[in-house]
Write a protein that holds these residues in place. Sequence first.
Motif, PDB file in Angstrom:
ATOM      1  N   LEU A  60       0.797  -1.226   0.000  1.00 39.25           N
ATOM      2  CA  LEU A  60       0.000   0.000   0.000  1.00 39.25           C
ATOM      3  C   LEU A  60       0.832   1.280   0.000  1.00 39.25           C
ATOM      4  N   GLY A  61       2.123   1.174   0.217  1.00 43.48           N
ATOM      5  CA  GLY A  61       2.976   2.351   0.212  1.00 43.48           C
ATOM      6  C   GLY A  61       3.496   2.712   1.588  1.00 43.48           C
ATOM      7  N   GLU A  62       4.606   3.420   1.585  1.00 40.60           N
ATOM      8  CA  GLU A  62       5.256   3.823   2.827  1.00 40.60           C
ATOM      9  C   GLU A  62       4.323   4.649   3.699  1.00 40.60           C
ATOM     10  N   GLY A  63       4.361   4.383   4.983  1.00 41.71           N
ATOM     11  CA  GLY A  63       3.519   5.097   5.934  1.00 41.71           C
ATOM     12  C   GLY A  63       2.176   4.435   6.174  1.00 41.71           C
ATOM     13  N   SER A  64       1.852   3.419   5.369  1.00 42.23           N
ATOM     14  CA  SER A  64       0.604   2.687   5.573  1.00 42.23           C
ATOM     15  C   SER A  64       0.788   1.717   6.728  1.00 42.23           C
ATOM     16  N   GLY A  65      -0.303   1.383   7.373  1.00 45.38           N
ATOM     17  CA  GLY A  65      -0.224   0.443   8.492  1.00 45.38           C
ATOM     18  C   GLY A  65      -1.586  -0.115   8.817  1.00 45.38           C
ATOM     19  N   ALA A  66      -1.576  -1.075   9.698  1.00 42.87           N
ATOM     20  CA  ALA A  66      -2.814  -1.701  10.138  1.00 42.87           C
ATOM     21  C   ALA A  66      -3.244  -1.092  11.464  1.00 42.87           C
ATOM     22  N   LYS A  67      -4.524  -1.202  11.746  1.00 45.79           N
ATOM     23  CA  LYS A  67      -5.044  -0.877  13.076  1.00 45.79           C
ATOM     24  C   LYS A  67      -5.308  -2.209  13.749  1.00 45.79           C
ATOM     25  N   ILE A  68      -4.703  -2.421  14.911  1.00 46.16           N
ATOM     26  CA  ILE A  68      -4.854  -3.688  15.611  1.00 46.16           C
ATOM     27  C   ILE A  68      -5.621  -3.447  16.901  1.00 46.16           C
ATOM     28  N   VAL A  69      -6.712  -4.165  17.076  1.00 47.09           N
ATOM     29  CA  VAL A  69      -7.536  -4.067  18.277  1.00 47.09           C
ATOM     30  C   VAL A  69      -7.382  -5.389  19.030  1.00 47.09           C
ATOM     31  N   VAL A  70      -7.056  -5.312  20.314  1.00 44.66           N
ATOM     32  CA  VAL A  70      -6.862  -6.513  21.123  1.00 44.66           C
ATOM     33  C   VAL A  70      -7.830  -6.490  22.297  1.00 44.66           C
ATOM     34  N   ASP A  71      -8.478  -7.616  22.521  1.00 43.78           N
ATOM     35  CA  ASP A  71      -9.329  -7.787  23.677  1.00 43.78           C
ATOM     36  C   ASP A  71      -8.909  -9.079  24.348  1.00 43.78           C
ATOM     37  N   GLY A  72      -9.222  -9.216  25.601  1.00 44.41           N
ATOM     38  CA  GLY A  72      -8.830 -10.420  26.319  1.00 44.41           C
ATOM     39  C   GLY A  72      -9.949 -10.918  27.208  1.00 44.41           C
ATOM     40  N   ASP A  91      -6.669  -0.920   6.024  1.00 46.58           N
ATOM     41  CA  ASP A  91      -7.501  -0.098   5.146  1.00 46.58           C
ATOM     42  C   ASP A  91      -6.796   0.038   3.799  1.00 46.58           C
ATOM     43  N   ALA A  92      -7.297  -0.708   2.824  1.00 41.14           N
ATOM     44  CA  ALA A  92      -6.713  -0.683   1.484  1.00 41.14           C
ATOM     45  C   ALA A  92      -7.684  -0.053   0.485  1.00 41.14           C
ATOM     46  N   THR A  93      -8.628   0.743   0.988  1.00 39.09           N
ATOM     47  CA  THR A  93      -9.656   1.305   0.103  1.00 39.09           C
ATOM     48  C   THR A  93      -9.073   2.224  -0.959  1.00 39.09           C
ATOM     49  N   SER A  94      -7.988   2.904  -0.658  1.00 41.66           N
ATOM     50  CA  SER A  94      -7.409   3.828  -1.643  1.00 41.66           C
ATOM     51  C   SER A  94      -6.496   3.121  -2.639  1.00 41.66           C
ATOM     52  N   ALA A  95      -6.233   1.832  -2.451  1.00 39.37           N
ATOM     53  CA  ALA A  95      -5.286   1.116  -3.317  1.00 39.37           C
ATOM     54  C   ALA A  95      -5.962   0.416  -4.483  1.00 39.37           C
ATOM     55  N   ASP A  96      -7.281   0.293  -4.466  1.00 40.46           N
ATOM     56  CA  ASP A  96      -8.013  -0.366  -5.550  1.00 40.46           C
ATOM     57  C   ASP A  96      -7.447  -1.754  -5.842  1.00 40.46           C
ATOM     58  N   LEU A  97      -7.305  -2.573  -4.793  1.00 39.90           N
ATOM     59  CA  LEU A  97      -6.775  -3.923  -4.945  1.00 39.90           C
ATOM     60  C   LEU A  97      -7.829  -4.864  -5.521  1.00 39.90           C
TER      61      LEU A  97
END
Length: 137
Positions: A60-72, A91-97
């Motif tokens: 997706l390009g430099e600076g892209s990342g995932a949001k990770i939610v953790v519950d226990g 979030d890959a909505t802007s990449a048109d994969l």
Amino acid sequence: MGKRLWVERNKDGSWDAFSEDGAHLKFGHGKGLFTPGDLMKVALAGCAALSSQFPVENTLGEGSGAKIVVDGTYDPESDSYLSFEEQVNVDATSADLSEEDAAKLKERVARHIEKGCTVAQTYRQETPVRVNVTVRK
């Protein structure tokens, strides 16, 4: 041995954690503070974030990342977490994969987390903890 860490108590009852290379965070019990249990979840999420960074940025390009939610699932009787649930959202909505490329990214992210996340690998096994108490007089 890994990086040396230590904690010190503050007058307000909160604690500061330090590392020998200058990292710092505040924790404790109370509003606006991470508890030690929270920090376990932060460690798990942070490890997944760093482990997933390469495949996400590569696709997706430099600076892209995932949001990770953790519950226990916490068991008050044993005062321990019985399990953790991690949700990794990319979030890959802007990449048109294409569907195929999205599936490949999903697999690469999962593989990188599975292989590279020391925290998850540690949580999956029994990890002995030795406590040594010293009282200076």
